[in-house]
Design a protein around this motif. Sequence first.
Motif, PDB file in Angstrom:
ATOM      1  N   PRO A 237     -10.527 -15.099  12.843  1.00 27.66           N
ATOM      2  CA  PRO A 237     -11.509 -14.030  12.636  1.00 27.66           C
ATOM      3  C   PRO A 237     -10.751 -13.013  12.254  1.00 27.66           C
ATOM      4  O   PRO A 237     -11.435 -12.043  11.616  1.00 27.66           O
ATOM      5  CB  PRO A 237     -12.006 -14.207  14.093  1.00 27.66           C
ATOM      6  N   VAL A 238      -9.610 -12.465  12.543  1.00 23.59           N
ATOM      7  CA  VAL A 238      -9.036 -11.239  12.149  1.00 23.59           C
ATOM      8  C   VAL A 238      -8.955 -10.894  10.745  1.00 23.59           C
ATOM      9  O   VAL A 238      -9.344  -9.762  10.185  1.00 23.59           O
ATOM     10  CB  VAL A 238      -7.810 -10.860  12.888  1.00 23.59           C
ATOM     11  N   THR A 239      -8.427 -12.068  10.237  1.00 28.58           N
ATOM     12  CA  THR A 239      -8.269 -12.142   8.644  1.00 28.58           C
ATOM     13  C   THR A 239      -9.742 -11.739   8.057  1.00 28.58           C
ATOM     14  O   THR A 239      -9.904 -11.519   6.939  1.00 28.58           O
ATOM     15  CB  THR A 239      -7.502 -13.041   8.090  1.00 28.58           C
ATOM     16  N   ASN A 240     -10.861 -12.653   8.372  1.00 27.18           N
ATOM     17  CA  ASN A 240     -11.990 -12.636   7.963  1.00 27.18           C
ATOM     18  C   ASN A 240     -12.877 -11.262   8.194  1.00 27.18           C
ATOM     19  O   ASN A 240     -13.836 -11.270   7.508  1.00 27.18           O
ATOM     20  CB  ASN A 240     -12.886 -13.605   8.258  1.00 27.18           C
ATOM     21  N   LEU A 241     -12.296 -10.466   8.972  1.00 26.58           N
ATOM     22  CA  LEU A 241     -12.854  -9.284   8.947  1.00 26.58           C
ATOM     23  C   LEU A 241     -12.845  -8.591   7.595  1.00 26.58           C
ATOM     24  O   LEU A 241     -13.869  -7.701   7.349  1.00 26.58           O
ATOM     25  CB  LEU A 241     -12.179  -8.241   9.909  1.00 26.58           C
ATOM     26  N   TYR A 242     -12.046  -9.072   6.719  1.00 22.61           N
ATOM     27  CA  TYR A 242     -11.924  -8.297   5.188  1.00 22.61           C
ATOM     28  C   TYR A 242     -12.404  -9.272   4.227  1.00 22.61           C
ATOM     29  O   TYR A 242     -12.088  -9.062   2.888  1.00 22.61           O
ATOM     30  CB  TYR A 242     -10.383  -7.918   5.113  1.00 22.61           C
ATOM     31  N   ARG A 243     -13.155 -10.322   4.509  1.00 20.61           N
ATOM     32  CA  ARG A 243     -13.742 -11.137   3.624  1.00 20.61           C
ATOM     33  C   ARG A 243     -14.825 -10.364   3.054  1.00 20.61           C
ATOM     34  O   ARG A 243     -15.550  -9.726   3.377  1.00 20.61           O
ATOM     35  CB  ARG A 243     -14.421 -12.372   4.347  1.00 20.61           C
ATOM     36  N   ASP A 244     -14.762 -10.327   1.633  1.00 22.41           N
ATOM     37  CA  ASP A 244     -15.779  -9.975   0.463  1.00 22.41           C
ATOM     38  C   ASP A 244     -15.592  -8.269   0.718  1.00 22.41           C
ATOM     39  O   ASP A 244     -16.707  -7.623   0.577  1.00 22.41           O
ATOM     40  CB  ASP A 244     -16.998 -10.240   0.854  1.00 22.41           C
ATOM     41  N   VAL A 245     -14.316  -7.770   0.992  1.00 15.68           N
ATOM     42  CA  VAL A 245     -14.295  -6.524   0.999  1.00 15.68           C
ATOM     43  C   VAL A 245     -13.342  -5.760   0.041  1.00 15.68           C
ATOM     44  O   VAL A 245     -12.546  -6.441  -0.451  1.00 15.68           O
ATOM     45  CB  VAL A 245     -13.649  -6.036   2.240  1.00 15.68           C
ATOM     46  N   LEU A 246     -13.664  -4.752  -0.845  1.00 12.74           N
ATOM     47  CA  LEU A 246     -12.990  -4.181  -1.765  1.00 12.74           C
ATOM     48  C   LEU A 246     -12.439  -2.867  -0.953  1.00 12.74           C
ATOM     49  O   LEU A 246     -13.247  -1.825  -0.694  1.00 12.74           O
ATOM     50  CB  LEU A 246     -13.875  -3.721  -2.771  1.00 12.74           C
ATOM     51  N   LEU A 247     -11.078  -2.863  -0.661  1.00 15.52           N
ATOM     52  CA  LEU A 247     -10.340  -1.876  -0.175  1.00 15.52           C
ATOM     53  C   LEU A 247      -9.865  -0.711  -1.043  1.00 15.52           C
ATOM     54  O   LEU A 247      -9.648  -1.025  -2.174  1.00 15.52           O
ATOM     55  CB  LEU A 247      -9.093  -2.332   0.579  1.00 15.52           C
ATOM     56  N   ASP A 248      -9.599   0.445  -0.599  1.00 12.65           N
ATOM     57  CA  ASP A 248      -8.878   1.303  -1.428  1.00 12.65           C
ATOM     58  C   ASP A 248      -7.571   1.378  -1.188  1.00 12.65           C
ATOM     59  O   ASP A 248      -6.998   1.153  -0.315  1.00 12.65           O
ATOM     60  CB  ASP A 248      -9.414   2.889  -1.238  1.00 12.65           C
ATOM     61  N   GLU A 249      -6.608   1.735  -2.249  1.00 12.58           N
ATOM     62  CA  GLU A 249      -5.213   1.578  -2.113  1.00 12.58           C
ATOM     63  C   GLU A 249      -4.565   2.393  -0.823  1.00 12.58           C
ATOM     64  O   GLU A 249      -3.720   1.969  -0.279  1.00 12.58           O
ATOM     65  CB  GLU A 249      -4.531   2.129  -3.448  1.00 12.58           C
ATOM     66  N   LYS A 250      -5.185   3.545  -0.741  1.00 13.27           N
ATOM     67  CA  LYS A 250      -4.879   4.327   0.475  1.00 13.27           C
ATOM     68  C   LYS A 250      -5.086   3.522   1.789  1.00 13.27           C
ATOM     69  O   LYS A 250      -4.525   4.035   3.049  1.00 13.27           O
ATOM     70  CB  LYS A 250      -5.533   5.737   0.487  1.00 13.27           C
ATOM     71  N   ASP A 251      -6.138   2.447   2.005  1.00 10.73           N
ATOM     72  CA  ASP A 251      -6.283   1.820   3.161  1.00 10.73           C
ATOM     73  C   ASP A 251      -5.050   0.774   3.480  1.00 10.73           C
ATOM     74  O   ASP A 251      -4.952   0.493   4.617  1.00 10.73           O
ATOM     75  CB  ASP A 251      -7.431   0.951   2.955  1.00 10.73           C
ATOM     76  N   LEU A 252      -4.362   0.557   2.753  1.00  9.95           N
ATOM     77  CA  LEU A 252      -3.308  -0.313   2.974  1.00  9.95           C
ATOM     78  C   LEU A 252      -1.839   0.582   3.326  1.00  9.95           C
ATOM     79  O   LEU A 252      -1.726   1.696   2.741  1.00  9.95           O
ATOM     80  CB  LEU A 252      -3.197  -1.195   1.811  1.00  9.95           C
ATOM     81  N   PRO A 253      -1.016  -0.258   4.152  1.00 14.02           N
ATOM     82  CA  PRO A 253      -1.356  -1.533   4.705  1.00 14.02           C
ATOM     83  C   PRO A 253      -2.118  -1.426   6.101  1.00 14.02           C
ATOM     84  O   PRO A 253      -2.398  -0.355   6.606  1.00 14.02           O
ATOM     85  CB  PRO A 253       0.070  -1.822   5.058  1.00 14.02           C
ATOM     86  N   ILE A 254      -2.906  -2.565   6.173  1.00  7.88           N
ATOM     87  CA  ILE A 254      -3.716  -2.748   7.530  1.00  7.88           C
ATOM     88  C   ILE A 254      -3.010  -3.726   8.539  1.00  7.88           C
ATOM     89  O   ILE A 254      -2.459  -4.699   7.955  1.00  7.88           O
ATOM     90  CB  ILE A 254      -4.985  -3.510   6.976  1.00  7.88           C
ATOM     91  N   LYS A 255      -3.019  -3.266   9.600  1.00  2.92           N
ATOM     92  CA  LYS A 255      -2.068  -3.860  10.882  1.00  2.92           C
ATOM     93  C   LYS A 255      -2.966  -3.967  11.855  1.00  2.92           C
ATOM     94  O   LYS A 255      -3.367  -3.199  12.463  1.00  2.92           O
ATOM     95  CB  LYS A 255      -0.761  -3.250  11.165  1.00  2.92           C
ATOM     96  N   ASN A 256      -3.353  -5.423  12.365  1.00  2.00           N
ATOM     97  CA  ASN A 256      -4.127  -5.521  13.483  1.00  2.00           C
ATOM     98  C   ASN A 256      -3.419  -6.521  14.407  1.00  2.00           C
ATOM     99  O   ASN A 256      -2.487  -7.295  14.074  1.00  2.00           O
ATOM    100  CB  ASN A 256      -5.474  -6.280  13.079  1.00  2.00           C
ATOM    101  N   THR A 257      -3.670  -6.429  15.682  1.00  2.00           N
ATOM    102  CA  THR A 257      -3.272  -7.337  16.673  1.00  2.00           C
ATOM    103  C   THR A 257      -4.396  -7.778  17.573  1.00  2.00           C
ATOM    104  O   THR A 257      -5.383  -7.113  17.811  1.00  2.00           O
ATOM    105  CB  THR A 257      -2.232  -6.747  17.557  1.00  2.00           C
TER     106      THR A 257
END
Length: 422
Positions: A237-257
């Motif tokens: 589910p955590v990785t799928n938060l970003y399914r079909d999402v176009l991120l901006d370079e400045k959003d990376l990295p994304i770190k979730n727990t």
Amino acid sequence: MLQVNFLRENTARVLEGLKKRNFKHTELVAEAIAVDDERKKIQFDLDQNLAEMNRISREIGILMKEGKKQEVESAKAKTAEFKENSQSLQQKLKDTESRLLEILYLIPNIPSSKVVAGTAAEDNEIIFQSHDVEGLGEGAIPHWELAKKYNLIDFELGVKIAGAGFPVYFGKGARLQRALVQYFLDKNVEAGYMEVNPPHVVNEASGYGTGQLPDKEGQMYFINEDNLYLIPTSEVPVTNLYRDVLLDEKDLPIKNTAFSQCYRREAGSYGAHVRGLNRLHQFEKVEIVRLEKPENSYNALEEMVEHVKSLLTDLELPFRILRLCGGDMGFTSAMTYDFEVWSAAQEKWLEVSSVSNFENFQANRLKCRFKGDGKTQLVHTLNGSALALPRIMAALLENNQTAEGIKIPAKIAEYARFEVIK
């Protein structure tokens, strides 16, 4: 999922990587390319057909203005033929695209160049070991006996309520579980991971997104009435938060727990190696997930390895780190490090974490991209257990048993609010 253009442009590299994995169905690569050629031909014919339809439609408009009724009727008849042909080509295109996707879903990720060839766990590389290990000697008992002796875990009661592999935790056993979860989450947050509390069920699209579907080994629990799956790990589910999402370079990295219960059928698992906490159908796990720019993903992987290493050091457990060979890696992984703790009473190593870089394999399925420097490209996804609890609990109980009781490592004792189980 590997992109078909990647298969086409890097066929030799792909085949070499699949050989390193000991993958038997390398013919799927050529099949995927052939089906894609067929798809391109159908698409070309469809485009030509639609272009001719448009040309005739424009011609009909001119003929109608000129009052040429007979020519108009003849052109309309041609349009009807082209329309029927277009519908047939569109269905063929849809069927061919589905067939291509089914083939691509069957081809595993290509291992990193650092991954060695191999067929089983015996071929994995040991890259770090914290201590020399030995058994506890005469009188040491395994965790399932310790759990019964100190009324920490009841395996039989779990069988009564649900079935084998669903233990019930009591008293200090339940408190120790909770302390470990909270400690891992706090340490992950301190390391820059944002905590997420995700659903424990996912839909089919989410399962395909991270590679749990198609479920070739039948390991996922399926809720038929709702077409949902119980999660095998919060990675899904955590990785799928970003399914079909176009991120901006400045959003990376994304770190979730995230902390979750995990559900696995463990089909085909029998024997002494599954006794006690060694293998369960339901267990607790804290996960870390990262989305990275491609050029940063392997540095991120090493960071994650060091982080998990620090958690195990805090637990004061003997542990080792292995870099998995091609044949022992998961389907979606490009490189995986496994962490194993020493079970002193059982005198064997128990896996407690896998930390993996999937490169863009999951992101291609997820359609997770980022935009930077005027171009759009796939992110790299990574995840790791930080940590899975059952075998951690087993090792803590076994390695810390004394004549006075089970001593709890100092940093966990602060969370559990007791220093010894007796």
